[in-house]
Design a protein around this motif. Structure first.
Motif: not given
Length: 532
Positions: A433-454
């Motif tokens: 989750r830290l990586l995903m938040q960092l990714q949103a911060d560095i891109l300056c756009i929302p990051v959308v992650c499906p609940t089912m990651s496969e």
């Protein structure tokens, strides 16, 4: 625990997901796209020399058989009849190169993994003899720069350096394939009439395939001096290739085949031009659907065949930004440096620092891929002070994944002229989750992650279930299942993001032009320049 009666009656579709670090087998409900059962087995990577990465083709197949049988046992425990499995799809690590003997069924060498760098001198030689020393000399036909990444140069190395491969070619016993071809050939009978094929998405990563004619290119095969009779037949990504010959699933059609990044694009349901996804696995791969016309990049991205969902359907293309090292940097911190004991630990360790404290990590272990295509770059950590500790390093490693994604996203926005307003993501690292938040911060756009990651396995299952003659999965827009997801919004101001990104780019420049390919030998751990 028994499954509810309705789901016990629904058609099921299975998928083999053979990745760089593990093999998975998943069974999906074709009506709901939910995972019913799965099994996973780790794969051993060997590093026989500096820059070399290999895997054992027999271990790959053993892991496939083990995953299938264990999953079937789990289904029986759930009181689910495995005869409900109507089809099987295959998705795989791309570019990884194998040659085997069609008469004995034996591999003639280990699989040379996509990350492998042994062909760097070959690549430099090819670029030097290209008109204008242009690494994009073949791009108008293949969509790819000449690079260590793609299969053609790995195959050339095998033909030049492995006696068994040379002999098998001369006696017409050799078969070349990427991992999908090896798996499908083995599962459909191997030396007893196994089907030797690949799909358009995997073929487009070999650098021997013409993405306009949608077939092997005789001129390019002559350029690499590759005999065309060893190549697999190119098929669509969704059709019946053959049937399982043994094991619990004998008689079930194999009817879907997609390279892993194409499969994730399908699994994320990016069927419309302009839709994109980023997968965080061993490497990091951003693909944007460009529709039925190939778009050439002016900013270091690849043009690739995304999928062709049926032999009568048109091919769809994608622009791709490929990053060699993403999850692999966490594995390196664990296995080589002992900084973490397990991959999941890195989130907690990085969160303890909350910042890299000016430390920047460029993990160019296999050179730099997109947008630089610089094989001579090597890994670098800079900005170290006496204050720097392992928490800062862990944070810098996660930031490196995000900065590399930012570079390929910027390139993609420049190529398309239409900036992405959000990033759809998937893959194992999205659990961080830290990586995903960092990714949103560095891109300056929302990051959308499906609940089912496969989503990679899901894409292969969708292609298999939708194949003509199977017809248990409908891919028309109105019939696609609803996917639940989580959204990460940017939480820092854009100025801070831009400052950190500028520092990262400075670090990248310091990683460039590091490795030379003059011959040297290593004696007692010391490098001595000599002809080896």
């Amino acid at each position: 625990r028994a499954a509810p009666l309705a789901s016990r009656m629904d058609p099921l579709v299975a998928a083999i997901d053979q990745g760089t670090s593990s093999t998975r087998f998943l069974v999906f409900n074709a009506k709901t796209a939910k995972v019913i059962s799965h099994h996973q087995v780790e794969i051993t990577q060997s590093f026989p020399k500096e820059g070399w990465v290999e895997e054992d083709p027999k271990e790959i197949m053993q892991s496939v058989y083990e995953c299938i049988e264990r999953t079937c046992e789990k289904l029986c425990q759930l009181n689910i009849d495995i005869s409900n499995i109507k089809a099987l799809g295959v998705t795989n690590q791309r570019e990884t190169t194998l040659v085997w003997d069609k008469e004995t069924g034996e591999p003639l060498y280990n699989a040379i993994v996509w990350l492998d760098l042994r062909t760097q001198s070959t690549v430099e030689r090819l670029i030097n003899k290209a008109p204008g020393q242009n690494k994009n000399h073949l791009k108008h036909k293949t969509g790819l720069p000449i690079s260590t990444y793609f299969s053609a140069v790995k195959l050339r190395w095998l033909l030049d350096n492995v006696d068994e491969v040379q002999q098998a070619v001369l006696s017409k016993r050799a078969m070349f394939g990427t991992v999908d071809s090896w798996i499908i050939w083995c599962l459909t009978g191997g030396r007893n009439n196994g089907v030797h094929c690949t799909d358009v998405s995997n073929a487009s990563r070999t650098m021997l395939f013409n993405i306009h004619t949608m077939d092997w290119d005789p001129e390019i095969c002559r350029y690499f001096d590759v005999p065309m009779e060893i190549l697999p037949k190119v098929r669509s990504s969704s059709e019946i290739y053959g049937w399982m010959k043994s094991g619990s699933l004998a008689g079930i059609p194999i009817s879907g085949c997609l390279g892993d990044q194409s499969a994730a694009l399908v699994g994320q349901m990016c069927f419309t031009e302009g839709q994109a996804k980023n997968t965080y696995g061993t490497g990091c791969f951003l693909l944007r659907n460009t529709g039925t016309k190939p778009v050439m990049s002016d900013h270091g991205l690849l043009t690739t065949v995304a999928y062709r969902l049926g032999k009568d359907e048109p091919a769809c293309y994608a622009l791709e930004g490929s990053v060699a090292i993403a999850g692999a940097v966490v594995q390196w911190l664990k296995d080589n440096m002992g900084i973490v004991q397990s991959a999941s630990e890195i989130e907690k360790l990085a969160a303890a620092a909350g910042t890299s404290y000016g430390c920047y990590f460029v993990p160019a272990f296999s050179g730099l891929y997109a947008p630089y295509w610089e094989p001579s770059a090597r890994g670098i950590i800079c900005g170290l002070t006496q204050f720097t500790n392992r928490s800062h390093l862990a944070f810098a490693a996660l930031e490196a994944v995000c900065f590399q994604t930012r570079e390929i996203l910027d390139a993609m926005n420049q190529d398309s002229g239409v900036p992405l307003m959000k990033l759809q993501v998937d893959g194992g690292m999205t659990a961080n989750r830290l990586l995903m938040q960092l990714q949103a911060d560095i891109l300056c756009i929302p990051v959308v992650c499906p609940t089912m990651s496969e989503t990679t396995a899901l894409g292969a299952a969708m292609a298999a279930g939708a194949a003509k003659g199977v017809d248990v999965w409908c891919l028309s827009p109105g019939n696609l299942p609803l996917v639940t997801s989580e959204k990460y919004e940017p939480q820092i101001n854009p100025e801070e993001s831009e400052f950190r990104f500028a520092r990262w780019k400075k670090a990248v420049q310091k990683a460039m032009n590091w490795e030379m390919t003059e011959p040297y030998c290593i004696s007692n751990g010391m490098r001595c320049f000599a002809s080896c």
